[in-house]
Design a protein around this motif. Structure first.
Motif, PDB file in Angstrom:
ATOM      1  N   LEU A  78      -5.413  -3.213   0.295  1.00 32.34           N
ATOM      2  CA  LEU A  78      -4.553  -4.244  -0.406  1.00 32.34           C
ATOM      3  C   LEU A  78      -3.911  -5.012   0.557  1.00 32.34           C
ATOM      4  O   LEU A  78      -3.824  -4.654   1.558  1.00 32.34           O
ATOM      5  N   ASP A  79      -3.976  -6.248   0.127  1.00 33.00           N
ATOM      6  CA  ASP A  79      -3.502  -7.409   1.380  1.00 33.00           C
ATOM      7  C   ASP A  79      -2.732  -8.421   0.706  1.00 33.00           C
ATOM      8  O   ASP A  79      -3.030  -8.997  -0.340  1.00 33.00           O
ATOM      9  N   VAL A  80      -1.390  -8.315   0.928  1.00 37.17           N
ATOM     10  CA  VAL A  80      -0.389  -9.175   0.335  1.00 37.17           C
ATOM     11  C   VAL A  80      -0.028 -10.209   1.666  1.00 37.17           C
ATOM     12  O   VAL A  80       0.189  -9.810   2.473  1.00 37.17           O
ATOM     13  N   LYS A  81      -0.204 -11.427   0.914  1.00 36.27           N
ATOM     14  CA  LYS A  81      -0.326 -12.571   1.848  1.00 36.27           C
ATOM     15  C   LYS A  81       1.017 -13.626   1.530  1.00 36.27           C
ATOM     16  O   LYS A  81       0.925 -14.111   0.499  1.00 36.27           O
ATOM     17  N   ASN A  82       1.826 -13.572   2.409  1.00 38.15           N
ATOM     18  CA  ASN A  82       2.901 -14.484   2.343  1.00 38.15           C
ATOM     19  C   ASN A  82       3.569 -15.008   0.742  1.00 38.15           C
ATOM     20  O   ASN A  82       3.415 -15.828   0.415  1.00 38.15           O
ATOM     21  N   ILE A  83       3.902 -13.772   0.055  1.00 35.86           N
ATOM     22  CA  ILE A  83       4.471 -14.038  -1.048  1.00 35.86           C
ATOM     23  C   ILE A  83       5.796 -14.710  -1.326  1.00 35.86           C
ATOM     24  O   ILE A  83       6.746 -14.288  -0.512  1.00 35.86           O
ATOM     25  N   HIS A  84       6.003 -15.385  -2.124  1.00 40.68           N
ATOM     26  CA  HIS A  84       7.225 -16.155  -2.653  1.00 40.68           C
ATOM     27  C   HIS A  84       7.291 -16.212  -3.892  1.00 40.68           C
ATOM     28  O   HIS A  84       6.666 -16.363  -4.641  1.00 40.68           O
ATOM     29  N   LYS A  85       8.835 -15.665  -4.098  1.00 37.58           N
ATOM     30  CA  LYS A  85       9.135 -15.804  -5.449  1.00 37.58           C
ATOM     31  C   LYS A  85      10.680 -16.205  -5.836  1.00 37.58           C
ATOM     32  O   LYS A  85      11.466 -15.743  -4.842  1.00 37.58           O
ATOM     33  N   SER A  86      10.899 -17.148  -6.622  1.00 37.69           N
ATOM     34  CA  SER A  86      12.084 -17.450  -6.952  1.00 37.69           C
ATOM     35  C   SER A  86      12.734 -17.314  -8.297  1.00 37.69           C
ATOM     36  O   SER A  86      11.626 -17.280  -9.059  1.00 37.69           O
ATOM     37  N   TYR A  87      13.800 -16.779  -8.492  1.00 33.74           N
ATOM     38  CA  TYR A  87      14.380 -16.768  -9.983  1.00 33.74           C
ATOM     39  C   TYR A  87      15.399 -18.029 -10.154  1.00 33.74           C
ATOM     40  O   TYR A  87      16.382 -18.029  -9.306  1.00 33.74           O
ATOM     41  N   ASP A  88      15.330 -18.752 -10.882  1.00 32.47           N
ATOM     42  CA  ASP A  88      16.240 -20.333 -10.844  1.00 32.47           C
ATOM     43  C   ASP A  88      15.855 -20.835  -9.413  1.00 32.47           C
ATOM     44  O   ASP A  88      14.964 -21.083  -9.068  1.00 32.47           O
ATOM     45  N   ASP A  89      16.972 -20.995  -8.910  1.00 28.10           N
ATOM     46  CA  ASP A  89      16.992 -21.570  -7.556  1.00 28.10           C
ATOM     47  C   ASP A  89      17.199 -20.772  -6.418  1.00 28.10           C
ATOM     48  O   ASP A  89      17.279 -21.207  -5.308  1.00 28.10           O
ATOM     49  N   ASN A  90      17.277 -19.365  -6.781  1.00 24.78           N
ATOM     50  CA  ASN A  90      17.493 -18.458  -5.798  1.00 24.78           C
ATOM     51  C   ASN A  90      15.961 -17.893  -5.159  1.00 24.78           C
ATOM     52  O   ASN A  90      15.070 -17.005  -6.035  1.00 24.78           O
ATOM     53  N   GLU A  91      15.871 -18.336  -3.892  1.00 28.07           N
ATOM     54  CA  GLU A  91      14.291 -17.713  -3.415  1.00 28.07           C
ATOM     55  C   GLU A  91      14.677 -16.241  -3.166  1.00 28.07           C
ATOM     56  O   GLU A  91      15.268 -15.872  -2.186  1.00 28.07           O
ATOM     57  N   ILE A  92      14.018 -15.199  -3.824  1.00 27.21           N
ATOM     58  CA  ILE A  92      14.315 -13.704  -3.540  1.00 27.21           C
ATOM     59  C   ILE A  92      13.246 -13.236  -2.558  1.00 27.21           C
ATOM     60  O   ILE A  92      13.605 -12.759  -1.664  1.00 27.21           O
ATOM     61  N   LEU A  93      11.848 -13.783  -2.717  1.00 28.81           N
ATOM     62  CA  LEU A  93      10.905 -13.288  -1.624  1.00 28.81           C
ATOM     63  C   LEU A  93      10.590 -14.389  -0.930  1.00 28.81           C
ATOM     64  O   LEU A  93      10.198 -15.609  -1.575  1.00 28.81           O
ATOM     65  N   ARG A  94      10.755 -14.473   0.435  1.00 33.51           N
ATOM     66  CA  ARG A  94      10.437 -15.578   1.213  1.00 33.51           C
ATOM     67  C   ARG A  94       9.253 -15.464   2.316  1.00 33.51           C
ATOM     68  O   ARG A  94       9.468 -15.630   3.453  1.00 33.51           O
TER      69      ARG A  94
END
Ligand SMILES: Nc1ncnc2c1ncn2[C@@H]1O[C@H](COP(=O)(O)OP(=O)(O)OP(=O)(O)O)[C@@H](O)[C@H]1O
Ligand SMILES: [Mg+2]
Lengths: 228, 247
Positions: free
Chosen positions: B4-20
């Motif tokens: 498993l290779d997880v690379k530079n995951i970003h995730k926002s909900y609305d304007d909230n960046e949860i994963l940076r």
């Protein structure tokens, strides 16, 4: 001497009424089949379809629920032929009953869909189910079980409303009773009491049966409903 | 190449960046534990991995296949990624056995009888031989979670993601579930979000400490517990260790 309780004449009219009853049952059966299949599709489409589809369905439901059944019958039976679409009275009545019921049933199923925890849908996806499979194997089986009480109610309404089909000339129970009344005005009270009794018995036994089905397919953990 | 290779995951909900920008890898049969304060994005990260919530940016690769590529058949991939939920999410209308067999039948296309046998084996494996016919509402929390684990295991996944699998359980029921998880160690890769420090210390190959949407520090449990490099990890592990020490 014939009074309002001319039982012998009523007995003579029985075959005629039974003939009408056949049509009443036919209208009910085909009407509920149409209403249920369409109702499930509408609910699924409204909850899981595209935005456009969901809006179209919402409008359909609102419009159909806003029209009296008799008006719907007249539109289908007398109105549509003007634009070249012809149905016989029996088919027109089934369409009217089915369409109307579908709009109400869709609401029942949608409520049930909304009551299923989102987590179960996620769990279905996490197993590798497609949206279709999740709906088919996880959501619908629960929705149908949860909807039995609402569906029973809708079924008995449809059963009773088949009597309005006499308005477009379907020779069902109500229409036969009218024929008897016209032919033999003395019988009016007894005949209508008699068909009232028939409707009552049908509704009563339908409710009893469906109550049994409801218990039979109850999901563990929802037992509280047994004791209503 | 990592499994498993997880690379530079970003995730926002609305304007909230949860994963940076979260990156890490996992090898076959490895066990990693993710810890971190509430609201840090641990659940979001797990949901990004199996695409229940697709990330906005970054890539996830499993067995050399890019899951995040829209052309990938995600349903096929999800068969290989088990998911165990905090609140179980068992299917209410199905018995324990059917909860486990339904994926085998409807997703893997197994014969009903074969699926049933396989489900039976998995339920025995998690100690529920006697509960196969019971519905979720008739099971204790610990039993429900073990059905949840059996359901994931039955699919023969490469990796199982656990999102706080014991948080919804009464303390006396946690042990059974942790025991089952320990027994899986080394047989299937596990990525576990948990506050159970005993489990983390004794079972994990690596502890990943997350805060504010990034991985602050990661390392083998021994190192992390005795010798964390960052002040934040030290503080958090100290605090949580005192709360959830045991095991
Ligand atoms: N579907 C969503 N829509 C909007 N915001 C969300 C959604 N899911 C999560 N969030 C937000 O993302 C943040 C991280 O949530 P997440 O559940 O990943 O945290 P967590 O680290 O798992 O916390 P906990 O330890 O409490 O479970 C929270 O602030 C949460 O409110
Ligand atoms: Mg969480």
């Amino acid at each position: 001497m014939r009074g309002p309780l001319a039982l012998d004449t009523l007995v003579e009219s029985l075959p005629q009424l039974m003939d009408g009853l056949k049509y009443t049952l036919g209208l009910t059966a085909f009407g509920i089949i149409l209403g249920t299949s369409l109702g499930v599709l509408l609910a699924v489409g409204r909850s899981y379809g595209t935005r456009i589809l969901s809006i179209i369905i919402m409008i359909y439901e609102k419009v159909i629920r806003g029209i009296p059944l008799l008006v719907l019958f007249f539109l289908i039976y007398f109105g549509l032929p003007q634009i070249g679409i012809n149905f016989d009275a029996f088919t027109a009545a089934i369409l009217g009953l089915g369409l109307r019921s579908s709009a109400y049933q869709a609401q029942i199923y949608r409520g049930a869909i909304n009551s299923i925890p989102e987590g179960q849908i996620n769990a279905a996806y996490a197993l590798g189910m497609s949206k279709f499979k999740a709906i088919r194997y996880i959501i619908l089986p629960q929705v149908l079980r949860l909807s039995i009480p609402g569906w029973s109610n809708e079924f008995t309404i449809l059963l009773k409303d088949t009597s309005l089909a006499f308005g477009i000339g379907v020779i069902e129970l109500m229409r036969q009773a009218r024929y008897i009344q016209v032919r033999d005005p003395d019988l009016v009270l007894i005949v209508f009491l008699f068909i009232a009794l028939i409707y009552f018995i049908l509704v009563f036994s339908a409710n009893k049966t469906l109550r049994y089905v409801e218990k039979r397919y109850q999901m563990a953990g929802y037992q509280s409903e047994v004791h209503r | 190449m990592a499994m498993l290779d997880v690379k530079n995951i970003h995730k926002s909900y609305d304007d909230n960046e949860i994963l940076r920008g979260v990156s890490f890898t996992m090898e076959k049969e490895e066990t990693k534990v993710i810890i971190g304060p509430s609201g840090t994005g641990k659940s979001t990260l797990l949901r990004c991995i199996n695409q229940l919530s697709p990330p906005d940016a970054g890539e996830v690769w499993l067995d050399g296949e890019e899951i995040t590529n829209p052309a990938t058949n995600i349903n096929k991939i999800r068969e290989k990624i088990g998911f165990v939920f905090q609140d179980f999410n068992l299917f209410t209308h199905l018995t324990a056995l059917r909860n486990v067999s339904i994926g085998l039948e409807k997703v893997k296309g197994m014969e009903k009888e074969t699926a049933r046998k396989r489900a039976m084996d998995e339920l025995c494996r998690v100690g529920l031989d006697a509960q196969t016919k019971q519905y979720p509402a008739q099971l204790s929390g610990g039993q429900k979670q073990r059905v949840g684990i059996a359901r994931a295991l039955a699919m023969d996944p490469d990796i199982i993601l656990f999102d706080e699998p014991t948080s919804a359980l009464d303390p006396e029921l946690i042990g059974d579930v942790l025991d089952v998880m320990k027994s899986l160690c080394g047989k299937v890769a596990m990525l576990v979000v948990t506050h159970e420090m005993g489990f983390a210390r004794n079972v994990a190959d690596e502890i990943i400490f997350m805060e504010g949407g990034v991985i602050v520090e990661s390392g083998p449990p021994k190192e992390m517990f005795t010798n964390a490099k960052t002040q934040r990890a030290k503080e958090f592990l100290g605090r949580i260790g005192a709360l959830y020490g045991g095991g």
